[in-house]
Design a protein around this motif. Structure first.
Motif, short mmCIF file in Angstrom:
data_model
loop_
_atom_site.label_atom_id
_atom_site.label_comp_id
_atom_site.label_asym_id
_atom_site.label_seq_id
_atom_site.Cartn_x
_atom_site.Cartn_y
_atom_site.Cartn_z
N HIS A 115 54.19 10.10 37.93
CA HIS A 115 53.85 10.94 39.07
C HIS A 115 52.51 10.53 39.67
CE1 HIS A 115 56.53 14.33 37.24
NE2 HIS A 115 57.23 13.27 37.63
N PRO A 141 49.98 15.75 42.63
CA PRO A 141 51.13 16.15 41.82
C PRO A 141 50.81 17.34 40.90
CG PRO A 141 50.87 13.77 41.75
CD PRO A 141 49.66 14.33 42.45
N TRP A 146 49.98 15.54 32.94
CA TRP A 146 50.65 14.86 34.04
C TRP A 146 51.47 13.71 33.50
CZ3 TRP A 146 46.19 17.42 34.64
CH2 TRP A 146 46.00 18.16 35.81
N GLU A 160 53.05 7.14 41.50
CA GLU A 160 53.71 7.34 42.79
C GLU A 160 52.72 7.89 43.82
OE1 GLU A 160 56.99 9.91 41.90
OE2 GLU A 160 57.99 8.37 40.70
N TRP A 161 51.90 8.84 43.40
CA TRP A 161 50.90 9.42 44.30
C TRP A 161 49.94 8.34 44.81
CZ3 TRP A 161 45.54 10.01 43.74
CH2 TRP A 161 44.93 10.88 44.64
#
Length: 72
Positions: free
Chosen positions: A52, A36, A48, A55-56
């Motif tokens: 995100h 991301p 970050w 989810e990664w």
């Protein structure tokens, strides 16, 4: 978290610790488009969003894991 509380954004050190790698590897993954993209605040400040990263990780958690899923 209440509706007015903003999530804490993560530093590259925190991200590296969460995903179990070095900060240089995180930067390389970002440069290669395998991780991301960080939010930028100025030229050097990178952060970050925790969602995100989560989810990664749910999608495979590493560039090699993502490649293995695509091959299967």
């Amino acid at each position: 978290m209440n509706e007015h509380e903003l999530p804490k954004l993560l530093t590259i050190r925190e991200v590296a610790e969460i995903v179990g790698t070095s900060t240089r590897t995180v930067q390389r993954w970002v440069d290669d488009g395998e991780f991301p993209m960080p939010l930028r605040a100025g030229r050097r400040l990178l952060r970050w969003h925790p969602d995100h990263i989560e989810e990664w990780m749910e999608r495979g958690g590493s560039p090699s894991a993502i490649e293995e899923q695509a091959e299967a």
